[in-house]
Design a protein around this motif. Structure first.
Motif, PDB file in Angstrom:
ATOM      1  N   ASP A 267       0.286  -1.167  -0.092  1.00 13.10           N
ATOM      2  CA  ASP A 267      -0.255  -0.270  -0.160  1.00 13.10           C
ATOM      3  C   ASP A 267       0.884   1.058  -0.032  1.00 13.10           C
ATOM      4  N   LEU A 268       1.875   1.079  -0.030  1.00 15.59           N
ATOM      5  CA  LEU A 268       2.829   2.002   0.058  1.00 15.59           C
ATOM      6  C   LEU A 268       3.176   2.127  -1.815  1.00 15.59           C
ATOM      7  N   THR A 269       4.050   3.600  -2.070  1.00 14.91           N
ATOM      8  CA  THR A 269       4.292   3.706  -3.823  1.00 14.91           C
ATOM      9  C   THR A 269       5.665   3.264  -3.273  1.00 14.91           C
ATOM     10  N   VAL A 270       6.112   3.311  -4.847  1.00 11.32           N
ATOM     11  CA  VAL A 270       7.338   2.351  -5.619  1.00 11.32           C
ATOM     12  C   VAL A 270       8.572   2.790  -4.544  1.00 11.32           C
ATOM     13  N   TYR A 271       8.754   4.591  -4.425  1.00  8.46           N
ATOM     14  CA  TYR A 271       9.582   5.434  -4.320  1.00  8.46           C
ATOM     15  C   TYR A 271       9.859   5.166  -2.637  1.00  8.46           C
ATOM     16  N   GLU A 272       8.202   4.841  -1.993  1.00  5.80           N
ATOM     17  CA  GLU A 272       8.827   4.802  -0.683  1.00  5.80           C
ATOM     18  C   GLU A 272       9.320   3.540  -0.511  1.00  5.80           C
ATOM     19  N   ASN A 273       8.721   1.998  -1.138  1.00  8.56           N
ATOM     20  CA  ASN A 273       9.684   1.482  -0.626  1.00  8.56           C
ATOM     21  C   ASN A 273      11.089   1.254  -1.094  1.00  8.56           C
ATOM     22  N   ILE A 274      11.341   2.043  -2.221  1.00 10.69           N
ATOM     23  CA  ILE A 274      12.777   1.942  -3.012  1.00 10.69           C
ATOM     24  C   ILE A 274      13.100   2.747  -1.333  1.00 10.69           C
ATOM     25  N   PHE A 275      13.190   3.535  -1.037  1.00 15.97           N
ATOM     26  CA  PHE A 275      13.983   3.890   0.649  1.00 15.97           C
ATOM     27  C   PHE A 275      13.450   3.664   2.106  1.00 15.97           C
ATOM     28  N   ALA A 276      12.697   2.660   2.018  1.00 16.64           N
ATOM     29  CA  ALA A 276      12.240   2.634   2.677  1.00 16.64           C
ATOM     30  C   ALA A 276      13.297   2.086   4.099  1.00 16.64           C
ATOM     31  N   GLY A 277      13.197   2.642   5.187  1.00 16.01           N
ATOM     32  CA  GLY A 277      14.140   2.050   6.570  1.00 16.01           C
ATOM     33  C   GLY A 277      15.958   2.594   5.434  1.00 16.01           C
ATOM     34  N   ASN A 278      15.773   3.496   4.394  1.00 20.21           N
ATOM     35  CA  ASN A 278      17.190   3.644   4.465  1.00 20.21           C
ATOM     36  C   ASN A 278      16.605   5.578   3.795  1.00 20.21           C
ATOM     37  N   GLU A 279      15.570   6.583   3.984  1.00 17.45           N
ATOM     38  CA  GLU A 279      15.014   7.605   3.665  1.00 17.45           C
ATOM     39  C   GLU A 279      16.421   8.293   3.501  1.00 17.45           C
TER      40      GLU A 279
ATOM     41  N   LYS B 163      16.793  12.209   3.800  1.00 17.82           N
ATOM     42  CA  LYS B 163      16.414  13.250   4.574  1.00 17.82           C
ATOM     43  C   LYS B 163      16.880  14.201   4.563  1.00 17.82           C
ATOM     44  N   ARG B 164      16.202  16.126   5.230  1.00 14.70           N
ATOM     45  CA  ARG B 164      17.553  17.291   5.150  1.00 14.70           C
ATOM     46  C   ARG B 164      16.961  17.284   6.812  1.00 14.70           C
ATOM     47  N   GLY B 165      17.860  17.045   7.476  1.00 13.94           N
ATOM     48  CA  GLY B 165      17.951  17.297   8.791  1.00 13.94           C
ATOM     49  C   GLY B 165      17.330  16.095   9.333  1.00 13.94           C
ATOM     50  N   SER B 166      16.270  16.665  10.240  1.00 14.73           N
ATOM     51  CA  SER B 166      15.226  15.349  10.242  1.00 14.73           C
ATOM     52  C   SER B 166      14.071  14.986   9.867  1.00 14.73           C
ATOM     53  N   VAL B 167      14.091  15.424   8.543  1.00 12.48           N
ATOM     54  CA  VAL B 167      12.583  15.959   7.960  1.00 12.48           C
ATOM     55  C   VAL B 167      12.763  15.180   6.791  1.00 12.48           C
ATOM     56  N   VAL B 168      12.367  13.884   5.655  1.00 12.82           N
ATOM     57  CA  VAL B 168      12.654  13.293   4.613  1.00 12.82           C
ATOM     58  C   VAL B 168      12.265  14.061   3.808  1.00 12.82           C
ATOM     59  N   ASP B 169      12.946  14.705   2.743  1.00 10.66           N
ATOM     60  CA  ASP B 169      13.157  15.036   1.034  1.00 10.66           C
ATOM     61  C   ASP B 169      12.602  14.270   0.269  1.00 10.66           C
ATOM     62  N   TRP B 170      11.259  14.867   0.524  1.00 12.19           N
ATOM     63  CA  TRP B 170      10.142  13.862  -0.146  1.00 12.19           C
ATOM     64  C   TRP B 170      10.757  13.789  -1.773  1.00 12.19           C
ATOM     65  N   ASN B 171      10.838  15.381  -1.733  1.00 13.26           N
ATOM     66  CA  ASN B 171      11.470  15.707  -3.737  1.00 13.26           C
ATOM     67  C   ASN B 171      12.918  14.991  -4.319  1.00 13.26           C
ATOM     68  N   LYS B 172      13.553  15.581  -3.337  1.00 17.43           N
ATOM     69  CA  LYS B 172      14.749  14.755  -3.665  1.00 17.43           C
ATOM     70  C   LYS B 172      14.323  12.864  -3.577  1.00 17.43           C
ATOM     71  N   THR B 173      13.958  12.421  -3.054  1.00 15.52           N
ATOM     72  CA  THR B 173      13.180  10.709  -2.978  1.00 15.52           C
ATOM     73  C   THR B 173      13.023  10.068  -4.120  1.00 15.52           C
ATOM     74  N   ILE B 174      12.038  11.183  -5.052  1.00 18.00           N
ATOM     75  CA  ILE B 174      11.740  10.978  -5.945  1.00 18.00           C
ATOM     76  C   ILE B 174      12.263  10.399  -6.887  1.00 18.00           C
ATOM     77  N   ALA B 175      13.005  11.528  -7.076  1.00 18.31           N
ATOM     78  CA  ALA B 175      14.320  11.724  -7.994  1.00 18.31           C
ATOM     79  C   ALA B 175      15.090  11.245  -7.922  1.00 18.31           C
ATOM     80  N   GLU B 176      15.739  10.046  -6.941  1.00 21.74           N
ATOM     81  CA  GLU B 176      16.459   9.203  -7.102  1.00 21.74           C
ATOM     82  C   GLU B 176      15.896   7.794  -7.286  1.00 21.74           C
ATOM     83  N   ALA B 177      14.688   7.764  -6.793  1.00 20.62           N
ATOM     84  CA  ALA B 177      13.971   6.486  -7.280  1.00 20.62           C
ATOM     85  C   ALA B 177      13.925   6.837  -8.709  1.00 20.62           C
TER      86      ALA B 177
END
Length: 506
Positions: A96-108, A110-124
């Motif tokens: 029930d999670l997206t492809v990009y969330e699965n690729i970086f699950a447990g290996n997020e 982050k920018r500081g303590s916050v997940v950088d979703w834009n970079k996550t999607i780009a890297e995915a």
């Protein structure tokens, strides 16, 4: 520095007094594809669990040397940090999670303590491009087919800068096209310098892709074969795996004589309300007494849906058409109705649907026919023991006793128990859905031998299989399905891989 990325030296592992591995030696060179092969229960998965930290340092004897350093992996994350990733047959993705969330699950990322979703999607996107998967990274995993999910798992491993990629039966649930795509990806990763270990029972895949192949038998290293020297051949692999020659993996039946029609379906259609579409379309099919009818087709072609619709319709499809057993019209409302008429179905998913893994052999054998071991509603324990013992013996189930928990058996022995469970209901027609999926060549030969004996005893079999060799080697007649419909019917004398695939891709 050594040319070996991995050396496992004198590895021994015990479970409550049972030796699973005894002084195993396993070496893998940098940048090669190394296949690990052996019968079910040979110790392949146990060895990889030792390597990946599932069985932590201190629970086994021997040394793991990775990139010239002795390792002490106490948990899986330790091996991941070192650059080792393992992908199991049962994929570890969140549906029930997206492809990009699965690729970086447990290996997020982050920018500081916050997940950088834009970079996550780009890297995915980069990881998906690397594995050749053209999908939107924002799509949910559950909306992808098994082949694409497998590529997401590999993308996930690559995101962790993997140096050694381990794949446990990666093509077991894939059709031939997806399997070939995966093997091509492994060849491409090899060019990129990634070392791969692949566990596989499919000998043709091993022969086509392996630089080297190590054979385990009964928890011991038997040999390492070198592809460059022409040592990786089917006969050599089988001889070392099973300790004997198997001249013809598809045993022949001496006498073939077919009787009257046991089963016939006419204009058979099944509509799945949950999916909102027809899964079986206007199928006409028959099976004669003493006949093995193969049903071929790619994944999603409707083969399993057809089997379920015949076997009492447990998925509650909306059915149309005629179903005749021994010439008599039938309308099954439940699998028990099909069983009463002598039809049994061995599911493709023995672990999920076919067996009670936490129960013993005895309980599983009797599960589909409790009336057979009961009197006045009370189970006769002695009769249950006799029945289970007879099937354990006749099917050659390798286990200490009928009290053995089925979940602890090898895949081949689990399949024999699953077959025994349905033989005990006394069927005249046995539907076998992927009867040898995920089992080794020695166990396959035993399953095929059992099938031939059942036919000789007067039974009929419908065999659904994704392995064309199996379809061609065991069938008397073949139906080919695509998109829920029968696209072709072939007597075995006219069948070959080319015309089967031609029908399957219509």
């Amino acid at each position: 520095m050594s040319n070996y990325i991995l050396e496992m030296n004198n590895i021994s592992k015990e479970f409550t007094g049972v030796k699973a591995l005894t002084d195993v030696n396993f070496k893998v060179e940098k940048g090669e594809i190394h296949c690990l092969i052996g019968e079910n229960g040979a110790g392949k998965s146990t060895l990889m669990k030792v390597l990946s930290g599932v069985y932590p340092y201190g629970t086994y004897k021997g040394d793991i040397v990775f990139e010239d350093d002795i390792q002490a992996f106490h948990k899986i994350s330790d091996s991941v940090k070192a650059g080792i990733a393992i992908i199991y047959q049962e994929l570890a993705l969140f549906p029930d999670l997206t492809v990009y969330e699965n690729i970086f699950a447990g290996n997020e990322i982050k920018r500081g303590s916050v997940v950088d979703w834009n970079k996550t999607i780009a890297e995915a996107k980069k990881m998906l491009q690397r594995v050749g998967l053209d999908v939107n990274p924002e799509v949910l995993i559950k909306d992808l087919g098994v082949g694409k999910q497998q590529l997401v798992e590999i993308a996930k491993a690559l995101s962790k800068h993997v140096k050694l990629l381990i794949l446990d039966e990666p093509t077991a649930a894939l059709n031939e096209n997806d399997s070939e795509n995966l093997l091509n990806l492994l060849r491409e990763l090899k060019k990129q310098g990634i070392t791969c270990i692949m566990i596989s029972h499919k000998l043709k895949e091993v022969i086509s892709i392996a630089d080297k192949a190590t054979v385990l038998r009964d928890g011991r290293t038997i040999c390492t074969l070198d592809g460059a020297k022409g040592e990786i051949t089917e006969n050599t692999i089988i001889r070392n795996m099973v300790g004997r020659e198997i001249e013809d993996i598809y045993p022949k039946r001496a006498n073939k004589s077919f009787g009257s029609k046991i089963l016939e379906i006419k204009n058979w259609t099944a509509y799945d309300p949950e999916l909102g579409r027809h899964v079986v379309k206007d199928v006409n099919l028959h099976v004669k007494k003493g006949e093995i009818v193969g049903i071929a087709g790619l994944m999603g072609s409707g083969r399993t849906e057809l089997a379920r619709s015949i076997f009492g319709n447990p998925k509650s499809y909306k059915l149309q058409g005629e179903l005749l057993v021994n010439g008599s019209p039938q309308s099954f409302k439940h699998p028990k109705d099909a069983i009463k008429e002598g039809i049994a179905y061995v599911t493709e998913d023995r672990k999920g649907d076919g067996l009670f893994l936490i129960q013993d052999i005895k309980s599983n054998i009797s599960a589909a026919n409790l009336k057979g071991i009961s009197q006045n509603g009370v189970i006769n324990d002695n009769k249950e023991i006799r029945v289970a013992s007879d099937y354990k013996s006749s099917l050659n189930v390798k286990a200490p006793s009928i009290e053995q928990i089925v979940g602890n058996l090898s895949g081949g022995n689990q399949q024999k128990v699953s077959i025994g469970k349905w033989l005990y209901v006394g069927p005249q027609l046995l539907i076998l859905d992927e009867p040898t999926r995920g089992i080794d060549v020695g166990a396959k030969f035993e399953i095929y031998t059992i099938m031939n004996k059942l036919i000789a005893d007067g039974m009929s079999i419908i065999m659904i299989s994704s392995e064309l060799g199996e379809i061609l080697g065991m069938s008397d007649r073949i139906y080919v399905m695509a998109e829920g419909a029968i696209k072709g019917e072939l007597p075995i004398e006219e069948a070959n891989q080319e015309n089967i695939m031609q029908f399957a891709t219509q």
